[in-house]
Design a protein around this motif. Sequence first.
Motif, PDB file in Angstrom:
ATOM      1  N   GLY A  29       0.798  -1.213   0.000  1.00  0.00           N
ATOM      2  CA  GLY A  29       0.000   0.000   0.000  1.00  0.00           C
ATOM      3  C   GLY A  29       0.833   1.265   0.000  1.00  0.00           C
ATOM      4  N   LYS A  30       2.136   1.147   0.209  1.00  0.00           N
ATOM      5  CA  LYS A  30       3.022   2.319   0.176  1.00  0.00           C
ATOM      6  C   LYS A  30       3.435   2.602  -1.259  1.00  0.00           C
ATOM      7  N   GLU A  31       3.767   3.863  -1.511  1.00  0.00           N
ATOM      8  CA  GLU A  31       4.172   4.270  -2.857  1.00  0.00           C
ATOM      9  C   GLU A  31       5.685   4.410  -2.960  1.00  0.00           C
ATOM     10  N   VAL A  32       6.196   4.144  -4.160  1.00  0.00           N
ATOM     11  CA  VAL A  32       7.607   4.355  -4.467  1.00  0.00           C
ATOM     12  C   VAL A  32       7.687   5.288  -5.675  1.00  0.00           C
ATOM     13  N   SER A  33       8.817   5.976  -5.792  1.00  0.00           N
ATOM     14  CA  SER A  33       9.062   6.837  -6.953  1.00  0.00           C
ATOM     15  C   SER A  33      10.046   6.124  -7.855  1.00  0.00           C
ATOM     16  N   LEU A  34       9.624   5.918  -9.102  1.00  0.00           N
ATOM     17  CA  LEU A  34      10.469   5.254 -10.091  1.00  0.00           C
ATOM     18  C   LEU A  34      10.878   6.278 -11.141  1.00  0.00           C
ATOM     19  N   GLU A  35      12.089   6.114 -11.668  1.00  0.00           N
ATOM     20  CA  GLU A  35      12.529   6.977 -12.758  1.00  0.00           C
ATOM     21  C   GLU A  35      13.366   6.157 -13.726  1.00  0.00           C
ATOM     22  N   ALA A  36      12.945   6.193 -14.987  1.00  0.00           N
ATOM     23  CA  ALA A  36      13.680   5.511 -16.061  1.00  0.00           C
ATOM     24  C   ALA A  36      14.535   6.545 -16.784  1.00  0.00           C
ATOM     25  N   GLN A  37      15.767   6.173 -17.057  1.00  0.00           N
ATOM     26  CA  GLN A  37      16.673   7.064 -17.792  1.00  0.00           C
ATOM     27  C   GLN A  37      17.191   6.311 -19.007  1.00  0.00           C
ATOM     28  N   ALA A  38      16.858   6.818 -20.187  1.00  0.00           N
ATOM     29  CA  ALA A  38      17.250   6.159 -21.438  1.00  0.00           C
ATOM     30  C   ALA A  38      18.720   6.441 -21.739  1.00  0.00           C
ATOM     31  N   ASN A  39      19.410   5.428 -22.245  1.00  0.00           N
ATOM     32  CA  ASN A  39      20.784   5.611 -22.711  1.00  0.00           C
ATOM     33  C   ASN A  39      20.749   6.210 -24.110  1.00  0.00           C
ATOM     34  N   LYS A  40      21.901   6.673 -24.562  1.00  0.00           N
ATOM     35  CA  LYS A  40      22.029   7.270 -25.888  1.00  0.00           C
ATOM     36  C   LYS A  40      21.522   6.275 -26.933  1.00  0.00           C
ATOM     37  N   GLY A  41      20.694   6.777 -27.834  1.00  0.00           N
ATOM     38  CA  GLY A  41      20.140   5.938 -28.890  1.00  0.00           C
ATOM     39  C   GLY A  41      18.788   5.341 -28.541  1.00  0.00           C
ATOM     40  N   TYR A  42      18.295   5.609 -27.333  1.00  0.00           N
ATOM     41  CA  TYR A  42      16.992   5.066 -26.908  1.00  0.00           C
ATOM     42  C   TYR A  42      16.130   6.196 -26.372  1.00  0.00           C
ATOM     43  N   ASN A  43      14.815   6.031 -26.464  1.00  0.00           N
ATOM     44  CA  ASN A  43      13.839   6.935 -25.855  1.00  0.00           C
ATOM     45  C   ASN A  43      12.945   6.111 -24.949  1.00  0.00           C
ATOM     46  N   PHE A  44      12.561   6.687 -23.803  1.00  0.00           N
ATOM     47  CA  PHE A  44      11.617   6.003 -22.924  1.00  0.00           C
ATOM     48  C   PHE A  44      10.260   5.938 -23.599  1.00  0.00           C
ATOM     49  N   SER A  45       9.589   4.777 -23.512  1.00  0.00           N
ATOM     50  CA  SER A  45       8.270   4.600 -24.114  1.00  0.00           C
ATOM     51  C   SER A  45       7.190   4.492 -23.030  1.00  0.00           C
ATOM     52  N   HIS A  46       7.285   3.462 -22.163  1.00  0.00           N
ATOM     53  CA  HIS A  46       6.261   3.244 -21.147  1.00  0.00           C
ATOM     54  C   HIS A  46       6.746   2.230 -20.113  1.00  0.00           C
ATOM     55  N   TRP A  47       5.957   2.100 -19.042  1.00  0.00           N
ATOM     56  CA  TRP A  47       6.176   1.089 -18.002  1.00  0.00           C
ATOM     57  C   TRP A  47       5.170  -0.030 -18.241  1.00  0.00           C
ATOM     58  N   LYS A  48       5.599  -1.273 -18.032  1.00  0.00           N
ATOM     59  CA  LYS A  48       4.645  -2.385 -18.068  1.00  0.00           C
ATOM     60  C   LYS A  48       4.870  -3.251 -16.837  1.00  0.00           C
ATOM     61  N   ASN A  49       3.776  -3.892 -16.397  1.00  0.00           N
ATOM     62  CA  ASN A  49       3.869  -4.751 -15.217  1.00  0.00           C
ATOM     63  C   ASN A  49       4.117  -6.208 -15.618  1.00  0.00           C
ATOM     64  N   SER A  50       4.098  -7.101 -14.631  1.00  0.00           N
ATOM     65  CA  SER A  50       4.393  -8.532 -14.842  1.00  0.00           C
ATOM     66  C   SER A  50       3.456  -9.179 -15.856  1.00  0.00           C
ATOM     67  N   GLU A  51       2.202  -8.674 -15.929  1.00  0.00           N
ATOM     68  CA  GLU A  51       1.221  -9.238 -16.861  1.00  0.00           C
ATOM     69  C   GLU A  51       1.334  -8.619 -18.256  1.00  0.00           C
ATOM     70  N   GLY A  52       2.278  -7.684 -18.441  1.00  0.00           N
ATOM     71  CA  GLY A  52       2.439  -7.046 -19.737  1.00  0.00           C
ATOM     72  C   GLY A  52       1.528  -5.843 -19.943  1.00  0.00           C
ATOM     73  N   ARG A  53       0.786  -5.458 -18.896  1.00  0.00           N
ATOM     74  CA  ARG A  53      -0.133  -4.322 -18.975  1.00  0.00           C
ATOM     75  C   ARG A  53       0.626  -3.019 -18.747  1.00  0.00           C
TER      76      ARG A  53
END
Length: 174
Positions: free
Chosen positions: A130-154
């Motif tokens: 029930g607690k929240e975490v802060s996530l941050e994705a950082q793309a390497n050179k040549g990549y752009n962030f698209s989205h987050w997906k969970n274990s079920e692929g959603r």
Amino acid sequence: KDETLTAVFDKNAPAKATLSVGVSPEKSGSVLINGETQTSITVEQGKEVSLEAQANKGYNFSHWKNSEGRQVGTTAKLTYKVEKDETLTAVFEAVKPVKKSTLTVGVSTERSGSVSINGEAQTSITIEQGKEVSLEAQANKGYNFSHWKNSEGRQVGTTAKLTYKVEKDETLTA
């Protein structure tokens, strides 16, 4: 014949009242009256007594209630003025066990970027459900962030920065 009569008055004994104590639920704790383990005390009406509720393992003190079921205190230690015969009950609540879950994070393509949790470079965190975490994705050179997906692929987010509530063991992929 002349006679003198004298009226004699006895001083009334102070009125007494009995304060009884109990606990709810049964075996959840005990009560001290004026520092002693006892279930009742008889005192002069209007006199104050000191009560202390002590929780047994697995319980926390919640509140005091009187004979009518009305709450009369919220601290374990209570000074109570005894005005009449009455019963006070120390109410305890069972301690709820803290359930924890592990959130694991990763990237969809090796060397495409990195992910931080709560500002730290880590791949998993175990926290209370029930607690929240802060996530941050950082793309390497040549990549752009698209989205987050969970274990079920959603898909669960479309921004590189995501606040995520951890409800179960789960893996999120950037």
